[in-house]
Design a protein around this motif. Structure first.
Motif, mmCIF file in Angstrom:
data_model
loop_
_atom_site.group_PDB
_atom_site.id
_atom_site.type_symbol
_atom_site.label_atom_id
_atom_site.label_comp_id
_atom_site.label_asym_id
_atom_site.label_seq_id
_atom_site.Cartn_x
_atom_site.Cartn_y
_atom_site.Cartn_z
ATOM 1 N N LYS A 44 -11.306 3.645 -7.097
ATOM 2 C CA LYS A 44 -11.783 2.226 -8.477
ATOM 3 C C LYS A 44 -10.292 1.643 -9.119
ATOM 4 O O LYS A 44 -10.138 0.882 -9.385
ATOM 5 C CB LYS A 44 -12.033 3.466 -9.786
ATOM 6 N N GLU A 77 -16.702 6.811 -8.030
ATOM 7 C CA GLU A 77 -17.378 8.399 -8.979
ATOM 8 C C GLU A 77 -17.724 8.429 -9.913
ATOM 9 O O GLU A 77 -18.110 8.472 -10.516
ATOM 10 C CB GLU A 77 -16.145 9.521 -8.063
ATOM 11 N N ASN A 78 -16.296 7.248 -10.267
ATOM 12 C CA ASN A 78 -16.653 7.054 -12.406
ATOM 13 C C ASN A 78 -16.430 6.233 -12.716
ATOM 14 O O ASN A 78 -15.355 5.911 -13.056
ATOM 15 C CB ASN A 78 -15.340 8.378 -12.742
ATOM 16 N N PRO A 79 -17.438 5.190 -12.081
ATOM 17 C CA PRO A 79 -18.045 3.770 -13.337
ATOM 18 C C PRO A 79 -17.640 3.247 -13.822
ATOM 19 O O PRO A 79 -17.879 4.384 -14.473
ATOM 20 C CB PRO A 79 -18.573 3.540 -12.454
ATOM 21 N N ILE A 82 -22.658 0.831 -15.192
ATOM 22 C CA ILE A 82 -23.333 1.392 -13.867
ATOM 23 C C ILE A 82 -24.730 0.784 -14.716
ATOM 24 O O ILE A 82 -25.782 0.659 -15.438
ATOM 25 C CB ILE A 82 -23.884 2.299 -13.513
ATOM 26 N N PRO A 110 -23.038 7.861 -14.558
ATOM 27 C CA PRO A 110 -21.998 8.605 -12.933
ATOM 28 C C PRO A 110 -22.497 9.469 -12.527
ATOM 29 O O PRO A 110 -22.014 9.934 -11.795
ATOM 30 C CB PRO A 110 -20.504 7.986 -14.089
ATOM 31 N N ASP A 111 -22.768 10.895 -13.407
ATOM 32 C CA ASP A 111 -23.336 12.042 -13.151
ATOM 33 C C ASP A 111 -24.886 12.089 -12.496
ATOM 34 O O ASP A 111 -24.860 12.964 -11.884
ATOM 35 C CB ASP A 111 -23.125 12.530 -14.202
ATOM 36 N N LEU A 113 -24.825 10.332 -9.895
ATOM 37 C CA LEU A 113 -24.415 10.201 -8.897
ATOM 38 C C LEU A 113 -23.886 10.743 -7.448
ATOM 39 O O LEU A 113 -24.098 11.625 -7.982
ATOM 40 C CB LEU A 113 -22.718 8.691 -8.482
ATOM 41 N N ASP A 242 -17.031 -1.366 -12.064
ATOM 42 C CA ASP A 242 -17.949 -1.355 -12.507
ATOM 43 C C ASP A 242 -19.199 -1.834 -11.515
ATOM 44 O O ASP A 242 -18.708 -2.320 -10.857
ATOM 45 C CB ASP A 242 -17.945 -1.958 -13.619
#
Length: 291
Positions: A44, A77-79, A82, A110-111, A113, A242
């Motif tokens: 990212k 992993e941490n957009p 979404i 994000p959690d 995913l 994003d």
């Protein structure tokens, strides 16, 4: 390496256990997180740093790992955001008797995913865990109220997505059935925008236990990728990393006769032309949480 498709991934370094990111060439992984750790600790931040062109030109020498050595992470992993487009293929709209032409949007967190080759988690009390193979778009730079004519220039690249849908939790609309932990598989890697000249000409297929259950082309999207970026950025500024999930073709399990849902032990795969194949095994949420 000039001229080859650039694939970037997020993964866990098997030697240190640390999260990192890198580039794939064939079966070989080059740990770019190690090389750029002082500036770009994850994919990212590398996208935000506008270094993709530099990465394409860099000379890759000694590979660090092979694909079968690493544990994949979600591509991003941490957009920060979404956005997901629902009912965005004509066949899907017909299945669900959808008549609204404007983009139908919902949010993932994000959690929710999980990664390629990771567990796709079926809630224990759900009997309607459905599959939806989709194309994921990763934003490459600040994107605020852009026109669709310029929208594709704001994209870093594309990936595969399995939008696991807990249908018996979608009582009124989408969000409650889309945000259980580890129900959205994202990967295996990012293929950069330069390598996909027309994202509206990609074949997308989904396989459940080796049987093809979805087969369509992104040309049949009701709202194109550029139109989605334009629409979303009009009300919500986007930043690098994003993610926009662009909708699933028809053929979902909910609308089959009889219905076809994912069960513990099933293998679900999403294959998209010019990107690759995302593979996950379905596990119960309780079994994963107990590990």
């Amino acid at each position: 390496m000039r001229g080859s498709t650039m694939k970037l991934l997020s993964f866990i370094n098997p030697k240190t256990g640390n999260k990192t990111w890198g580039r794939i060439e064939g079966n070989h992984i080059y740990d770019l997180g190690k090389r750029y750790s002082a500036y770009f600790p994850d994919l990212k931040s590398a996208i935000a740093g506008q270094v993709l062109d530099e990465l394409r030109q860099m000379k890759l020498e000694q590979a660090d790992f092979t694909l079968d050595e690493v544990q994949f992470l979600p591509v991003i992993e941490n957009p920060s955001k979404i956005f997901c487009a629902g009912m965005n293929y004509m066949e899907k709209r017909i299945e669900f008797e959808q008549t609204i032409n404007a983009p139908t949007l919902f949010i993932r967190f994000p959690d929710s995913l999980t990664a390629h080759d990771g567990a796709l988690c079926k809630p224990d009390d759900s009997s309607e865990f459905d599959y939806e193979g989709e194309l994921a778009v990763v934003i490459g730079k600040d994107t605020d109220n852009v026109s669709r004519e310029n929208a594709l220039e704001h994209i870093a690249g594309y990936s595969c997505f399995m939008d696991g849908s807990v249908r018996d939790m979608q009582f009124t609309w989408f969000t409650s059935g889309k945000n259980w932990r580890k129900t959205g598989a994202f990967g295996p890697w990012l293929v950069t925008r330069d390598d996909i000249t027309d994202p509206q000409d990609l074949t997308i297929k989904t396989y459940l236990n080796g049987n093809q259950v979805q087969n369509d082309s992104t040309r049949n999207m009701v709202n194109s990728i550029a139109a989605l970026v334009e629409y979303i950025s009009r009300f919500s500024p986007l930043v690098a990393g994003d993610v926009i999930i662009t909708g699933s073709p028809g053929g979902v399990g909910k609308k089959r006769n009889p219905p076809l849902f994912m069960q513990e032990g099933d293998v679900i795969e999403v294959e998209i032309d010019k990107i690759g194949r995302l593979v996950n095994r379905v596990s119960s949420l309780s079994s994963v949480l107990s590990q």
